[in-house]
Design an enzyme around this catalytic site. Structure first.
Site, PDB file in Angstrom:
ATOM      1  N   GLY A 182     -75.859 -14.620 -12.972  1.00 22.49           N
ATOM      2  CA  GLY A 182     -75.635 -13.617 -11.926  1.00 22.49           C
ATOM      3  C   GLY A 182     -76.895 -12.906 -11.461  1.00 22.49           C
ATOM      4  N   ILE A 183     -76.765 -11.600 -11.282  1.00 23.15           N
ATOM      5  CA  ILE A 183     -77.852 -10.785 -10.738  1.00 23.15           C
ATOM      6  C   ILE A 183     -79.059 -10.803 -11.692  1.00 23.15           C
ATOM      7  CG2 ILE A 183     -78.489  -8.419 -10.081  1.00 23.15           C
ATOM      8  CD1 ILE A 183     -75.383  -8.014  -9.513  1.00 23.15           C
ATOM      9  N   GLY A 184     -78.784 -10.773 -12.997  1.00 25.76           N
ATOM     10  CA  GLY A 184     -79.866 -10.744 -13.985  1.00 25.76           C
ATOM     11  C   GLY A 184     -80.689 -12.023 -13.956  1.00 25.76           C
ATOM     12  N   SER A 234     -73.636   0.998 -10.339  1.00 23.20           N
ATOM     13  CA  SER A 234     -72.791   0.473  -9.265  1.00 23.20           C
ATOM     14  C   SER A 234     -72.244   1.647  -8.453  1.00 23.20           C
ATOM     15  CB  SER A 234     -71.617  -0.290  -9.876  1.00 23.20           C
ATOM     16  OG  SER A 234     -70.607  -0.509  -8.914  1.00 23.20           O
ATOM     17  N   TYR A 278     -64.541   0.783 -16.353  1.00 22.02           N
ATOM     18  CA  TYR A 278     -65.732   0.282 -15.653  1.00 22.02           C
ATOM     19  C   TYR A 278     -66.398   1.414 -14.857  1.00 22.02           C
ATOM     20  CZ  TYR A 278     -68.789  -2.660 -12.806  1.00 22.02           C
ATOM     21  OH  TYR A 278     -69.896  -3.228 -12.207  1.00 22.02           O
TER      22      TYR A 278
HETATM   23  N1  LIG Z   1     -71.273  -8.331  -9.046  1.00 22.38           N
HETATM   24  C1  LIG Z   1     -71.168  -7.147  -8.422  1.00 22.38           C
HETATM   25  O1  LIG Z   1     -70.605  -7.050  -7.315  1.00 22.38           O
HETATM   26  C2  LIG Z   1     -71.745  -5.914  -9.030  1.00 22.38           C
HETATM   27  C3  LIG Z   1     -71.656  -4.721  -8.307  1.00 22.38           C
HETATM   28  C4  LIG Z   1     -72.200  -3.563  -8.841  1.00 22.38           C
HETATM   29  C5  LIG Z   1     -72.821  -3.609 -10.078  1.00 22.38           C
HETATM   30  N2  LIG Z   1     -72.884  -4.779 -10.793  1.00 22.38           N
HETATM   31  C6  LIG Z   1     -73.546  -4.761 -12.086  1.00 22.38           C
HETATM   32  O2  LIG Z   1     -74.535  -5.750 -12.105  1.00 22.38           O
HETATM   33  C7  LIG Z   1     -74.790  -6.150 -13.457  1.00 22.38           C
HETATM   34  C8  LIG Z   1     -74.827  -7.664 -13.567  1.00 22.38           C
HETATM   35  O3  LIG Z   1     -73.528  -8.144 -13.286  1.00 22.38           O
HETATM   36  P1  LIG Z   1     -73.250  -9.531 -12.540  1.00 22.38           P
HETATM   37  O4  LIG Z   1     -72.388  -9.233 -11.392  1.00 22.38           O
HETATM   38  O5  LIG Z   1     -74.505 -10.281 -12.341  1.00 22.38           O
HETATM   39  O6  LIG Z   1     -72.306 -10.251 -13.598  1.00 22.38           O
HETATM   40  P2  LIG Z   1     -72.537 -11.542 -14.516  1.00 22.38           P
HETATM   41  O7  LIG Z   1     -72.968 -12.692 -13.680  1.00 22.38           O
HETATM   42  O8  LIG Z   1     -71.325 -11.684 -15.334  1.00 22.38           O
HETATM   43  O9  LIG Z   1     -73.760 -11.116 -15.396  1.00 22.38           O
HETATM   44  C9  LIG Z   1     -73.623 -10.194 -16.452  1.00 22.38           C
HETATM   45  C10 LIG Z   1     -74.627 -10.524 -17.505  1.00 22.38           C
HETATM   46  O10 LIG Z   1     -74.397  -9.682 -18.651  1.00 22.38           O
HETATM   47  C11 LIG Z   1     -74.295 -10.514 -19.808  1.00 22.38           C
HETATM   48  N3  LIG Z   1     -73.400  -9.921 -20.800  1.00 22.38           N
HETATM   49  C12 LIG Z   1     -72.131  -9.522 -20.645  1.00 22.38           C
HETATM   50  N4  LIG Z   1     -71.619  -9.092 -21.810  1.00 22.38           N
HETATM   51  C13 LIG Z   1     -72.605  -9.237 -22.732  1.00 22.38           C
HETATM   52  C14 LIG Z   1     -72.693  -8.998 -24.128  1.00 22.38           C
HETATM   53  N5  LIG Z   1     -71.654  -8.518 -24.833  1.00 22.38           N
HETATM   54  N6  LIG Z   1     -73.854  -9.267 -24.762  1.00 22.38           N
HETATM   55  C15 LIG Z   1     -74.917  -9.769 -24.081  1.00 22.38           C
HETATM   56  N7  LIG Z   1     -74.885 -10.025 -22.752  1.00 22.38           N
HETATM   57  C16 LIG Z   1     -73.741  -9.764 -22.094  1.00 22.38           C
HETATM   58  C17 LIG Z   1     -73.718 -11.816 -19.292  1.00 22.38           C
HETATM   59  O11 LIG Z   1     -73.958 -12.851 -20.219  1.00 22.38           O
HETATM   60  P3  LIG Z   1     -73.322 -14.331 -19.972  1.00 22.38           P
HETATM   61  O12 LIG Z   1     -74.288 -15.007 -19.045  1.00 22.38           O
HETATM   62  O13 LIG Z   1     -73.315 -14.914 -21.353  1.00 22.38           O
HETATM   63  O14 LIG Z   1     -71.969 -14.140 -19.395  1.00 22.38           O
HETATM   64  C18 LIG Z   1     -74.484 -11.967 -17.991  1.00 22.38           C
HETATM   65  O15 LIG Z   1     -75.764 -12.513 -18.211  1.00 22.38           O
HETATM   66  C19 LIG Z   1     -73.707  -5.492 -14.295  1.00 22.38           C
HETATM   67  O16 LIG Z   1     -74.232  -4.330 -14.920  1.00 22.38           O
HETATM   68  C20 LIG Z   1     -72.663  -5.085 -13.270  1.00 22.38           C
HETATM   69  O17 LIG Z   1     -71.896  -3.980 -13.686  1.00 22.38           O
HETATM   70  C21 LIG Z   1     -72.349  -5.932 -10.282  1.00 22.38           C
END
Ligand SMILES: NC(=O)c1ccc[n+]([C@@H]2O[C@H](COP(=O)([O-])OP(=O)(O)OC[C@H]3O[C@@H](n4cnc5c(N)ncnc54)[C@H](OP(=O)(O)O)[C@@H]3O)[C@@H](O)[C@H]2O)c1
Length: 288
Positions: free
Chosen positions: A13-15, A136, A161
């Site tokens: 994802g974003i990371g 967020s 959340y």
């Molecule tokens: N997507 C959106 O629309 C949105 C909007 C606002 C804010 N955000 C924020 O953006 C950030 C990234 O989210 P994303 O949307 O990119 O989602 P994502 O693709 O699911 O990425 C989340 C990352 O966190 C890791 N993670 C989750 N639980 C974990 C744990 N217990 N231990 C270690 N790593 C863990 C995941 O690992 P895995 O690769 O193993 O799953 C993944 O690399 C989050 O903080 C989210 O709240 C997202």
């Protein structure tokens, strides 16, 4: 000047896109990932286009795992210039971690709080340290449930959340106040990445919540776009003096009224210290 940048949740994802962009700029990126195979794949893929990131395995729902990861980072990558707490999750069900903490609060907020504490001496040594926390706009709907922060009596994923994302902003502002009081050379930022097409809402959710997310994310931007503000804050020379703000689209933006409540910030800080077993957050820095 090239930096050492540690990022949680860099395996997807974003990371992933944040790590990729920073590696392409030539920075030394340290990817923290819970799944070693997935983490390795991500580092290998990023390495085909830029400087190959280093992998540190960390399960962020476990404080023991976070402490081991921090030890490894301090041993192998000191000084760290930037910590990006990007990892986040959305859980449909209430589950306590091995530390007895509701896991959304544990992963989304406490993991960053604890890593910040453990890496702070290193960030101070860098002389230009930054802590970036991915929050967020969901925090605008968030409320701190002080009588039951872990929502053990009334859990719902949306409530948990939004509260965890408000905690991200409260933490950033309170950390900024405490860093400034101590004159420590570390700046801190909260980030809103926008609505981004990732799998966050399908990983740990019941089918109804997964379906809702699949529909909602149709209107989102790409993960690469969603990474832009984190990349900017980690790498730009212009933002060092703009600590303690909420950022969207590479600009500061107003956050919710509750996020500015200093009593809330102090209260969350004290609870977080207790939940992580921290006596002095600033230990090992000249500011303790
Ligand atoms: N997507 C959106 O629309 C949105 C909007 C606002 C804010 N955000 C924020 O953006 C950030 C990234 O989210 P994303 O949307 O990119 O989602 P994502 O693709 O699911 O990425 C989340 C990352 O966190 C890791 N993670 C989750 N639980 C974990 C744990 N217990 N231990 C270690 N790593 C863990 C995941 O690992 P895995 O690769 O193993 O799953 C993944 O690399 C989050 O903080 C989210 O709240 C997202």
């Amino acid at each position: 000047m090239k930096k050492t940048i540690a990022i949680t949740g860099g395996s997807s994802g974003i990371g992933y896109e944040t790590a990729r962009a920073l590696a392409r700029m030539g920075h030394r990126v340290v990817v923290l990932a819970r799944n070693p195979d997935k983490g390795k794949q991500a580092c290998d893929a990023i390495g085909t286009e830029g400087r190959k990131p280093e992998l540190v395995v960390a399960e962020l729902s476990s404080q023991a795992s976070i402490r081991r990861a921090a030890e490894q980072i301090l041993r192998d990558f000191d000084p760290v210039d930037v910590l990006i707490h990007n990892a986040g999750a959305w859980y449909s069900d209430f589950v306590l971690t091995e530390d007895g903490v509701e896991r959304m609060l544990a992963v989304n907020h406490l993991a960053g709080f604890l890593l910040g504490h453990l890496l702070l001496p290193s960030l101070v040594r860098s002389g230009r340290g930054r802590i970036i926390t991915v929050s967020s706009d969901s925090h605008f709907h968030g409320k701190m449930h002080w009588d039951d922060l872990q929502l053990s009596r009334n859990y719902h994923g949306l409530r948990a959340y939004a509260q965890s994302k408000l905690a991200n902003v409260l933490f950033t502002y309170e950390l900024d106040r405490r860093l400034k009081q101590r004159g420590l050379p570390v700046s801190t930022y909260a980030v809103q990445p926008g609505l981004v097409k990732t799998d966050i809402g399908v990983k740990h959710t019941i089918s109804l919540h997964a379906l809702a997310w699949k529909i909602r994310r149709l209107g989102g931007v790409s993960p690469e776009k969603g990474a832009e503000t984190s990349v900017y804050l980690a790498s730009s020379g212009d933002v060092a003096l703009q600590s303690g703000l909420y950022w969207d689209k590479c600009k500061p933006k107003a956050s919710s009224r509750d996020s500015h409540n200093e009593e809330y910030g102090r209260r969350l800080w004290e609870i977080s210290e207790k939940l992580c077993g921290i006596n002095d957050y600033f230990t090992g820095t000249a500011g303790s």
